[in-house]
Design a protein around this motif. Structure first.
Motif, PDB file in Angstrom:
ATOM      1  N   UNK A 203      28.017 -29.385 110.324  1.00 50.54           N
ATOM      2  CA  UNK A 203      28.089 -28.877 108.954  1.00 50.54           C
ATOM      3  C   UNK A 203      27.427 -29.863 108.000  1.00 50.54           C
ATOM      4  N   UNK A 204      26.738 -29.327 107.004  1.00 51.89           N
ATOM      5  CA  UNK A 204      26.122 -30.158 105.969  1.00 51.89           C
ATOM      6  C   UNK A 204      27.095 -30.271 104.810  1.00 51.89           C
ATOM      7  N   UNK A 205      27.750 -31.402 104.717  1.00 53.30           N
ATOM      8  CA  UNK A 205      28.704 -31.612 103.628  1.00 53.30           C
ATOM      9  C   UNK A 205      28.391 -32.923 102.923  1.00 53.30           C
ATOM     10  N   UNK A 206      28.838 -33.037 101.694  1.00 49.61           N
ATOM     11  CA  UNK A 206      28.623 -34.260 100.929  1.00 49.61           C
ATOM     12  C   UNK A 206      29.249 -35.456 101.631  1.00 49.61           C
ATOM     13  N   UNK A 207      30.494 -35.322 102.036  1.00 46.78           N
ATOM     14  CA  UNK A 207      31.184 -36.432 102.690  1.00 46.78           C
ATOM     15  C   UNK A 207      30.533 -36.794 104.017  1.00 46.78           C
ATOM     16  N   UNK A 208      30.101 -35.782 104.756  1.00 53.20           N
ATOM     17  CA  UNK A 208      29.464 -36.048 106.042  1.00 53.20           C
ATOM     18  C   UNK A 208      28.168 -36.815 105.896  1.00 53.20           C
TER      19      UNK A 208
END
Length: 273
Positions: A60-65
């Motif tokens: 998943x493309x997430x800010x935290x990741x």
């Protein structure tokens, strides 16, 4: 004409990145990341880089990741896009700004988006259209700039994308603003290409409506173009019918190019395109 073409932007454009995410914030973030990676890069390469980055971050493309990932991991995933070293820095800093200033979400104004590293007006307008369904301006890239000048829509010809955007917005109906980029980008990828445009396949040239028509030389190495029937293409169902009156003029063929001295250094590189 455009309804008969399936172009890379139709299946691999920035609007496609969101569909592999389930969380709304990740959908918007994926759209922004796709746009940031797309400058000076073909859609096929951008799409592959987005997929590889998503896999590198755990699916998943997430800010935290993205913030948690080290630079080497990001660079390895996006290494085939143009300016990948700079973009590694840009998307990492942008993610940190989103976390610290925007509650880990994509901003909803052009000014806020353009305050992020590596994001220019074109990206901002398209991000708002795709991520938030906000129609506040036309995203003008090299295809839109080139094609609208070839068609003689600007009198005098515009010198840069910002001039092109302002002129288009002065007369093009507002409801068409979200669609003109997608329509012309696909047209520019397949038919009205920068070099060796397929004027022989273009209805505007065959009907005498394009002042920049060129003779198409036969070539064994030229990539074949297949025009689908209107009933079989997926594009026809997703784009509105756009009717713009174009008057044929008796004048010499002129192909407009962008003088190097007319562009700010940032525009030449990537951000504002």
């Amino acid at each position: 004409m455009r309804s008969h073409i399936t172009a890379p932007v139709d299946t691999m454009g920035c609007d496609q990145a969101q569909f592999k995410e389930t969380d709304p914030r990740s959908q918007r973030f994926a759209t922004l990341i796709s746009l940031m990676l797309s400058s000076q890069t073909k859609d096929e390469v951008t799409d592959a880089a987005v997929s590889k980055l998503r896999a590198a971050l755990g699916g998943s493309l997430s800010v935290d990741g993205l913030i948690a990932a080290d630079d080497a991991t990001i660079s390895d995933a996006i290494g085939k896009v143009g300016f990948w070293r700079r973009k590694t820095e840009y998307i990492k800093k942008a993610a940190q700004r989103l976390r610290d200033e925007f509650d880990s979400d994509v901003p909803k104004t052009v000014d806020e988006l353009c305050s992020l590293p590596g994001v220019g007006p074109k990206m901002a307008f398209l991000a708002l259209q795709v991520a938030w369904n906000l129609n506040v301006g036309i995203g003008v890239d090299v295809h839109v700039h080139r094609i609208t000048n070839r068609l003689g829509w600007h009198k005098p010809p515009t010198k840069n994308p910002e001039e092109t955007r302002l002129n288009l917005q002065s007369w093009l109906p507002t409801e068409l603003h979200p669609h003109i980029n997608h329509m012309l980008v696909g047209f520019g990828q397949v038919i009205c290409t920068p070099v060796g445009p397929r004027c022989d396949l273009c209805e505007l040239s065959t009907k005498g409506l394009c002042p920049s028509v060129q003779k198409t030389a036969k070539s064994k190495t030229r990539k074949a173009v297949t025009l689908a029937s209107e009933a079989s293409t997926s594009v026809s169902g997703s784009l509105p019918k756009v009717e713009i009156e174009i008057k044929a003029e008796e004048e010499n063929t002129v192909l407009y190019t962008i003088p190097d001295n007319s562009l700010h250094s940032e525009v030449k590189n990537e951000e504002a395109w």
